[in-house]
Design a protein around this motif. Structure first.
Motif, PDB file in Angstrom:
ATOM      1  N   VAL A   1       0.836  -1.208   0.000  1.00  0.00           N
ATOM      2  CA  VAL A   1       0.000   0.000   0.000  1.00  0.00           C
ATOM      3  C   VAL A   1       0.867   1.252   0.000  1.00  0.00           C
ATOM      4  O   VAL A   1       0.607   2.209  -0.729  1.00  0.00           O
ATOM      5  CB  VAL A   1      -0.930   0.004   1.240  1.00  0.00           C
ATOM      6  CG1 VAL A   1      -1.734   1.300   1.306  1.00  0.00           C
ATOM      7  CG2 VAL A   1      -1.852  -1.201   1.199  1.00  0.00           C
ATOM      8  N   SER A   2       1.911   1.261   0.845  1.00  0.00           N
ATOM      9  CA  SER A   2       2.819   2.405   0.913  1.00  0.00           C
ATOM     10  C   SER A   2       4.147   1.951   1.488  1.00  0.00           C
ATOM     11  O   SER A   2       4.240   0.876   2.090  1.00  0.00           O
ATOM     12  CB  SER A   2       2.231   3.524   1.788  1.00  0.00           C
ATOM     13  OG  SER A   2       2.172   3.117   3.147  1.00  0.00           O
ATOM     14  N   VAL A   3       5.172   2.775   1.295  1.00  0.00           N
ATOM     15  CA  VAL A   3       6.498   2.454   1.823  1.00  0.00           C
ATOM     16  C   VAL A   3       7.110   3.711   2.435  1.00  0.00           C
ATOM     17  O   VAL A   3       6.757   4.837   2.079  1.00  0.00           O
ATOM     18  CB  VAL A   3       7.451   1.912   0.725  1.00  0.00           C
ATOM     19  CG1 VAL A   3       6.901   0.636   0.114  1.00  0.00           C
ATOM     20  CG2 VAL A   3       7.703   2.959  -0.356  1.00  0.00           C
ATOM     21  N   HIS A   4       8.017   3.486   3.370  1.00  0.00           N
ATOM     22  CA  HIS A   4       8.794   4.580   3.939  1.00  0.00           C
ATOM     23  C   HIS A   4      10.216   4.079   4.154  1.00  0.00           C
ATOM     24  O   HIS A   4      10.430   3.061   4.810  1.00  0.00           O
ATOM     25  CB  HIS A   4       8.216   5.059   5.259  1.00  0.00           C
ATOM     26  CG  HIS A   4       9.060   6.100   5.933  1.00  0.00           C
ATOM     27  ND1 HIS A   4       9.169   7.391   5.468  1.00  0.00           N
ATOM     28  CD2 HIS A   4       9.871   6.023   7.021  1.00  0.00           C
ATOM     29  CE1 HIS A   4       9.986   8.071   6.238  1.00  0.00           C
ATOM     30  NE2 HIS A   4      10.441   7.276   7.190  1.00  0.00           N
TER      31      HIS A   4
ATOM     32  N   ARG B   1      -3.396   1.863  10.455  1.00  0.00           N
ATOM     33  CA  ARG B   1      -4.559   2.049   9.570  1.00  0.00           C
ATOM     34  C   ARG B   1      -5.199   0.711   9.194  1.00  0.00           C
ATOM     35  O   ARG B   1      -5.579   0.481   8.040  1.00  0.00           O
ATOM     36  CB  ARG B   1      -4.156   2.829   8.309  1.00  0.00           C
ATOM     37  CG  ARG B   1      -3.678   4.250   8.577  1.00  0.00           C
ATOM     38  CD  ARG B   1      -3.347   4.963   7.284  1.00  0.00           C
ATOM     39  NE  ARG B   1      -2.111   4.469   6.710  1.00  0.00           N
ATOM     40  CZ  ARG B   1      -0.915   4.974   6.963  1.00  0.00           C
ATOM     41  NH1 ARG B   1      -0.786   5.994   7.788  1.00  0.00           N
ATOM     42  NH2 ARG B   1       0.169   4.477   6.394  1.00  0.00           N
ATOM     43  N   ASN B   2      -5.260  -0.218  10.147  1.00  0.00           N
ATOM     44  CA  ASN B   2      -5.822  -1.560   9.932  1.00  0.00           C
ATOM     45  C   ASN B   2      -5.023  -2.385   8.926  1.00  0.00           C
ATOM     46  O   ASN B   2      -5.533  -3.362   8.374  1.00  0.00           O
ATOM     47  CB  ASN B   2      -7.287  -1.477   9.477  1.00  0.00           C
ATOM     48  CG  ASN B   2      -8.186  -0.876  10.535  1.00  0.00           C
ATOM     49  OD1 ASN B   2      -8.046  -1.171  11.723  1.00  0.00           O
ATOM     50  ND2 ASN B   2      -9.103  -0.005  10.117  1.00  0.00           N
ATOM     51  N   HIS B   3      -3.789  -1.983   8.681  1.00  0.00           N
ATOM     52  CA  HIS B   3      -2.896  -2.724   7.794  1.00  0.00           C
ATOM     53  C   HIS B   3      -1.650  -3.172   8.561  1.00  0.00           C
ATOM     54  O   HIS B   3      -1.244  -2.534   9.533  1.00  0.00           O
ATOM     55  CB  HIS B   3      -2.446  -1.857   6.607  1.00  0.00           C
ATOM     56  CG  HIS B   3      -3.519  -1.583   5.609  1.00  0.00           C
ATOM     57  ND1 HIS B   3      -3.512  -0.462   4.809  1.00  0.00           N
ATOM     58  CD2 HIS B   3      -4.634  -2.275   5.274  1.00  0.00           C
ATOM     59  CE1 HIS B   3      -4.570  -0.471   4.020  1.00  0.00           C
ATOM     60  NE2 HIS B   3      -5.269  -1.564   4.291  1.00  0.00           N
ATOM     61  N   VAL B   4      -1.060  -4.254   8.096  1.00  0.00           N
ATOM     62  CA  VAL B   4       0.231  -4.690   8.618  1.00  0.00           C
ATOM     63  C   VAL B   4       1.329  -3.800   8.040  1.00  0.00           C
ATOM     64  O   VAL B   4       1.353  -3.541   6.828  1.00  0.00           O
ATOM     65  CB  VAL B   4       0.504  -6.163   8.233  1.00  0.00           C
ATOM     66  CG1 VAL B   4       1.961  -6.531   8.496  1.00  0.00           C
ATOM     67  CG2 VAL B   4      -0.429  -7.089   8.993  1.00  0.00           C
ATOM     68  N   ARG B   5       2.220  -3.311   8.900  1.00  0.00           N
ATOM     69  CA  ARG B   5       3.397  -2.583   8.427  1.00  0.00           C
ATOM     70  C   ARG B   5       4.636  -3.363   8.840  1.00  0.00           C
ATOM     71  O   ARG B   5       4.938  -3.499  10.021  1.00  0.00           O
ATOM     72  CB  ARG B   5       3.448  -1.162   8.988  1.00  0.00           C
ATOM     73  CG  ARG B   5       4.654  -0.376   8.473  1.00  0.00           C
ATOM     74  CD  ARG B   5       4.502   1.117   8.647  1.00  0.00           C
ATOM     75  NE  ARG B   5       4.503   1.509  10.045  1.00  0.00           N
ATOM     76  CZ  ARG B   5       4.343   2.776  10.465  1.00  0.00           C
ATOM     77  NH1 ARG B   5       4.139   3.738   9.580  1.00  0.00           N
ATOM     78  NH2 ARG B   5       4.368   3.069  11.744  1.00  0.00           N
TER      79      ARG B   5
ATOM     80  N   ASP C   1      -1.530  -4.630   2.294  1.00  0.00           N
ATOM     81  CA  ASP C   1      -2.992  -4.630   2.276  1.00  0.00           C
ATOM     82  C   ASP C   1      -3.514  -5.885   2.969  1.00  0.00           C
ATOM     83  O   ASP C   1      -4.117  -6.771   2.358  1.00  0.00           O
ATOM     84  CB  ASP C   1      -3.492  -4.555   0.834  1.00  0.00           C
ATOM     85  CG  ASP C   1      -5.004  -4.359   0.764  1.00  0.00           C
ATOM     86  OD1 ASP C   1      -5.586  -3.980   1.806  1.00  0.00           O
ATOM     87  OD2 ASP C   1      -5.592  -4.579  -0.307  1.00  0.00           O
ATOM     88  N   SER C   2      -3.258  -5.956   4.275  1.00  0.00           N
ATOM     89  CA  SER C   2      -3.681  -7.103   5.070  1.00  0.00           C
ATOM     90  C   SER C   2      -3.781  -6.685   6.530  1.00  0.00           C
ATOM     91  O   SER C   2      -3.028  -5.827   6.987  1.00  0.00           O
ATOM     92  CB  SER C   2      -2.681  -8.261   4.931  1.00  0.00           C
ATOM     93  OG  SER C   2      -3.014  -9.333   5.796  1.00  0.00           O
ATOM     94  N   GLY C   3      -4.702  -7.317   7.250  1.00  0.00           N
ATOM     95  CA  GLY C   3      -4.867  -7.018   8.660  1.00  0.00           C
ATOM     96  C   GLY C   3      -4.140  -7.970   9.574  1.00  0.00           C
ATOM     97  O   GLY C   3      -4.214  -7.850  10.800  1.00  0.00           O
TER      98      GLY C   3
END
Length: 359
Positions: A115-118, A217-221, A129-131
């Motif tokens: 979904v995004s990266v930093h 945000r309800n996503h795995v980071r 995109d997973s919980g």
């Protein structure tokens, strides 16, 4: 004015002679554009480069209105000489390429989209995109990613027109509205639209270590150490584990058992200490007669937990309100108990205690 972006043409170039082409001042300071630049601007989750221009530090680099603007700590004019902070640049290149590898593995192996990266200093974070994610999925992904690194696949940026995108198998949709698209291809493994700077082959990434994950945000980071950061991470782990091993006089493979044994003994001693302390506080409570001001006691060197216990014993013995106060290590602790259905004015009772002990 637009700058020639040498960081795309020659990403391994760390020194450049060029000229000032524009100047702008805002609340951050003075920003400059140059005819050419080797400084990559912030974007796509990758931080901007740092370094020097004519010996003056570059604090930030941003893209605006087609130009690359550099926040420089001092005045510039005419000819200048740029020097990159190469250690930071190469770390960013390793991280960015390693992130592509990890994202490709998450997608190919487990159908998990990025979904995004930093890309931070020393740590890369990938939002999926997973919980939920399992330790097994993380371990399998890490093993596969490092295998691809060792296979030394080429990393090639490609500029093409949007109409030619259907010739490529893209991992994700292109977000840019521009007709000119920059793809980054890693052998036959991955193709994705990206404006970042990357190493030439996967072998230059060196190593990937997934260090953990969290929810956002309800996503795995997922958190990862990549390249030099991974080697630094393992060096720190080795130092810490060696120190712990010396403290326990144990080899690395024996440490988990020794630590567990130590924790078990600590828990047992703590339980024994609590039993002895409770017996002592129970006996202590029996020695406390009712003072002139009902139930207000000032004792020496007792913690709040001690006051909580002794006040309970005293209340059970006397069925009267009590306020216990003690100073310990420069801190004032207190605990108050009131019998059920007591008609006492609690605020007045506390005031009497404070007045008596000048609190």
């Amino acid at each position: 004015m637009k700058s020639k972006r040498k960081y795309y043409q020659e990403p391994y170039l760390s020194k450049l002679n060029t000229r000032v082409s524009g100047k702008h001042e805002d609340t951050s300071g003075v920003w400059y554009t140059f005819e050419d630049t080797i400084f990559y601007p912030e974007g796509g989750g990758q931080s901007s480069d740092r370094g020097l221009v004519n010996g003056l530090s570059v604090a930030d680099v941003k893209e605006r209105d087609g130009g690359v603007w550099h926040l420089v700590a001092g005045a510039l004019d005419g000819d200048v000489e740029m020097h990159l902070d190469w250690e930071l640049r190469f770390s960013n290149m390793q991280q960015h390429t390693g992130q592509h590898i990890l994202s490709a593995c998450f997608k190919d192996m487990h159908d998990l989209d990025t979904v995004s990266v930093h890309l931070g200093r020393g740590e890369t974070m990938i939002e999926l995109d997973s919980g939920h994610i399992s330790d097994q999925v993380l371990a399998e992904t890490e093993i596969r990613a490092n295998q691809l690194i060792r296979e030394n696949h080429p990393v090639n940026p490609v500029w093409l027109h949007r109409k030619d995108l259907d010739k490529y198998h893209l991992r994700r949709d292109i977000k840019s509205d521009s007709d000119e698209i920059r793809l980054v291809q890693i052998g036959e493994l991955d193709s994705v639209g990206c404006g970042g700077i990357h190493v030439r082959t996967t072998a230059e990434i060196g190593l990937i270590k997934i260090s953990g994950w969290e929810m956002i945000r309800n996503h795995v980071r997922v958190k990862a150490k990549i390249g030099v950061s991974a080697y630094t991470y393992f060096a720190q782990l080795h130092t810490v584990l060696a120190q712990i091993g010396n403290q326990f006089s144990a080899a690395l493979e024996d440490l988990p058992e020794r630590v567990e044994s130590c924790l078990r003994e600590t828990r047992e001693l703590s339980a024994q200490n609590k039993r002895v302390t409770d017996l002592w506080l129970s006996a202590y409570a029996k020695t406390l007669s009712i003072p002139e001001i009902d139930g207000c006691f000032k004792l020496a060197e007792l913690s709040k937990d001690h006051l909580k216990t002794i006040s309970e014993y005293w209340l059970n013995l006397n069925q009267r309100p009590c306020l216990f106060i003690s100073n310990m290590e420069g801190k004032t602790n207190f605990f108050m108990r009131i019998p059920e259905n007591s008609p006492i004015d609690i605020q007045e009772f506390m005031k009497q205690g404070r007045d008596q002990f000048a609190l």
